[in-house]
Design a protein around this motif. Structure first.
Motif, PDB file in Angstrom:
ATOM      1  N   PRO A 278       0.834  -1.206   0.000  1.00 14.94           N
ATOM      2  CA  PRO A 278       0.000   0.000   0.000  1.00 14.94           C
ATOM      3  C   PRO A 278       0.869   1.256   0.000  1.00 14.94           C
ATOM      4  O   PRO A 278       1.802   1.384   0.784  1.00 14.94           O
ATOM      5  CB  PRO A 278      -0.826  -0.128   1.281  1.00 14.94           C
ATOM      6  N   VAL A 279       0.567   2.157  -0.903  1.00 10.76           N
ATOM      7  CA  VAL A 279       1.347   3.374  -1.089  1.00 10.76           C
ATOM      8  C   VAL A 279       1.331   4.218   0.183  1.00 10.76           C
ATOM      9  O   VAL A 279       0.284   4.435   0.798  1.00 10.76           O
ATOM     10  CB  VAL A 279       0.792   4.185  -2.280  1.00 10.76           C
ATOM     11  N   GLY A 280       2.521   4.668   0.572  1.00 15.53           N
ATOM     12  CA  GLY A 280       2.636   5.542   1.731  1.00 15.53           C
ATOM     13  C   GLY A 280       2.547   4.833   3.064  1.00 15.53           C
ATOM     14  O   GLY A 280       2.399   5.470   4.100  1.00 15.53           O
ATOM     15  N   MET A 281       2.642   3.503   3.040  1.00 17.30           N
ATOM     16  CA  MET A 281       2.530   2.741   4.282  1.00 17.30           C
ATOM     17  C   MET A 281       3.739   1.824   4.434  1.00 17.30           C
ATOM     18  O   MET A 281       4.212   1.248   3.463  1.00 17.30           O
ATOM     19  CB  MET A 281       1.245   1.931   4.311  1.00 17.30           C
ATOM     20  N   ALA A 282       4.194   1.696   5.682  1.00 15.86           N
ATOM     21  CA  ALA A 282       5.344   0.839   5.966  1.00 15.86           C
ATOM     22  C   ALA A 282       4.943  -0.244   6.960  1.00 15.86           C
ATOM     23  O   ALA A 282       4.226   0.039   7.927  1.00 15.86           O
ATOM     24  CB  ALA A 282       6.483   1.669   6.548  1.00 15.86           C
ATOM     25  N   PRO A 283       5.397  -1.488   6.742  1.00 14.07           N
ATOM     26  CA  PRO A 283       5.083  -2.547   7.712  1.00 14.07           C
ATOM     27  C   PRO A 283       5.813  -2.283   9.034  1.00 14.07           C
ATOM     28  O   PRO A 283       6.975  -1.895   9.037  1.00 14.07           O
ATOM     29  CB  PRO A 283       5.590  -3.812   7.037  1.00 14.07           C
TER      30      PRO A 283
ATOM     31  N   LEU B   4      -0.446  -8.702   9.598  1.00 16.02           N
ATOM     32  CA  LEU B   4       0.562  -7.655   9.500  1.00 16.02           C
ATOM     33  C   LEU B   4      -0.047  -6.319   9.876  1.00 16.02           C
ATOM     34  O   LEU B   4      -1.239  -6.085   9.638  1.00 16.02           O
ATOM     35  CB  LEU B   4       1.119  -7.552   8.082  1.00 16.02           C
ATOM     36  N   VAL B   5       0.784  -5.444  10.435  1.00 15.71           N
ATOM     37  CA  VAL B   5       0.363  -4.089  10.767  1.00 15.71           C
ATOM     38  C   VAL B   5       1.257  -3.122   9.996  1.00 15.71           C
ATOM     39  O   VAL B   5       2.474  -3.278   9.974  1.00 15.71           O
ATOM     40  CB  VAL B   5       0.454  -3.809  12.288  1.00 15.71           C
ATOM     41  N   TYR B   6       0.611  -2.127   9.388  1.00 18.15           N
ATOM     42  CA  TYR B   6       1.300  -1.086   8.633  1.00 18.15           C
ATOM     43  C   TYR B   6       0.976   0.270   9.266  1.00 18.15           C
ATOM     44  O   TYR B   6      -0.084   0.445   9.868  1.00 18.15           O
ATOM     45  CB  TYR B   6       0.804  -1.046   7.183  1.00 18.15           C
ATOM     46  N   ARG B   7       1.904   1.204   9.117  1.00 18.65           N
ATOM     47  CA  ARG B   7       1.664   2.569   9.584  1.00 18.65           C
ATOM     48  C   ARG B   7       1.747   3.500   8.386  1.00 18.65           C
ATOM     49  O   ARG B   7       2.666   3.408   7.572  1.00 18.65           O
ATOM     50  CB  ARG B   7       2.675   2.993  10.629  1.00 18.65           C
ATOM     51  N   LYS B   8       0.775   4.410   8.317  1.00 21.01           N
ATOM     52  CA  LYS B   8       0.756   5.369   7.221  1.00 21.01           C
ATOM     53  C   LYS B   8       1.671   6.540   7.555  1.00 21.01           C
ATOM     54  O   LYS B   8       1.674   7.045   8.673  1.00 21.01           O
ATOM     55  CB  LYS B   8      -0.672   5.883   6.979  1.00 21.01           C
ATOM     56  N   GLU B   9       2.445   6.937   6.561  1.00 15.86           N
ATOM     57  CA  GLU B   9       3.355   8.058   6.737  1.00 15.86           C
ATOM     58  C   GLU B   9       2.570   9.330   7.012  1.00 15.86           C
ATOM     59  O   GLU B   9       1.477   9.511   6.501  1.00 15.86           O
ATOM     60  CB  GLU B   9       4.210   8.241   5.477  1.00 15.86           C
ATOM     61  N   ARG B  10       3.171  10.196   7.821  1.00 14.39           N
ATOM     62  CA  ARG B  10       2.554  11.499   8.065  1.00 14.39           C
ATOM     63  C   ARG B  10       2.835  12.401   6.871  1.00 14.39           C
ATOM     64  O   ARG B  10       3.885  12.312   6.266  1.00 14.39           O
ATOM     65  CB  ARG B  10       3.102  12.122   9.337  1.00 14.39           C
ATOM     66  N   GLU B  11       1.877  13.218   6.562  1.00 18.88           N
ATOM     67  CA  GLU B  11       2.033  14.110   5.393  1.00 18.88           C
ATOM     68  C   GLU B  11       2.892  15.288   5.700  1.00 18.88           C
ATOM     69  O   GLU B  11       3.155  15.662   6.783  1.00 18.88           O
ATOM     70  CB  GLU B  11       0.645  14.571   4.917  1.00 18.88           C
TER      71      GLU B  11
END
Length: 140
Positions: free
Chosen positions: A116-121, A133-140
């Motif tokens: 998923p774009v803009g997300m890191a595991p 799995l858990v991903y975190r979305k980058e802050r803008e």
């Protein structure tokens, strides 16, 4: 702090109930199976979970304004891959996406295709033959 929680593939509603217990104030619980939604509604009532939006809806047709602090998606591997863009869009910057329902035989395929774009595991959990799995979305 999880103000808004989305439970895609809610099943019995257990994740939404936990989210409510931990303070989520706006909860959307959806599932394509009408019987699952009926069961979830009963469980919400029994557990005194109010203000839960719970509907039987195909995720392709689900629309909502705003994003969520936490999105949980317990779906088949192919559906997770197919919906990855929509799932990522529904997560607020700095928020989390948890995906589960990934059978061990599908894990390699999942990891190769779910980006998923803009997300890191940030976490991987493996129990018996299943992965989450858990991903975190980058802050803008």
């Amino acid at each position: 702090n999880c103000e808004r929680f989305l439970d895609v593939g809610t099943g019995t509603g257990i994740l939404s109930i936990i989210a409510a217990r931990y303070g989520a104030r706006i909860i959307h619980a959806i599932d394509s199976d009408g019987d699952s939604v009926k069961t979830a509604r009963i469980n919400f009532r029994v557990n005194h979970c109010r203000a839960v939006y719970c509907q039987a809806v195909d995720f392709r047709r689900y629309t909502v304004q705003g994003a969520f602090d936490f999105v949980a998606a317990n779906l088949l591997t192919e559906d997770l891959i197919c919906f990855q863009k929509k799932l990522a869009r529904l997560v607020k910057p700095g928020g989390f996406l948890a995906v589960s329902g990934i059978f061990h035989e599908n894990y390699r395929h999942f990891r190769g295709n779910f980006k998923p774009v803009g997300m890191a595991p940030v976490a991987v959990s493996h129990k018996k033959n299943w992965y989450a799995l858990v991903y975190r979305k980058e802050r803008e």
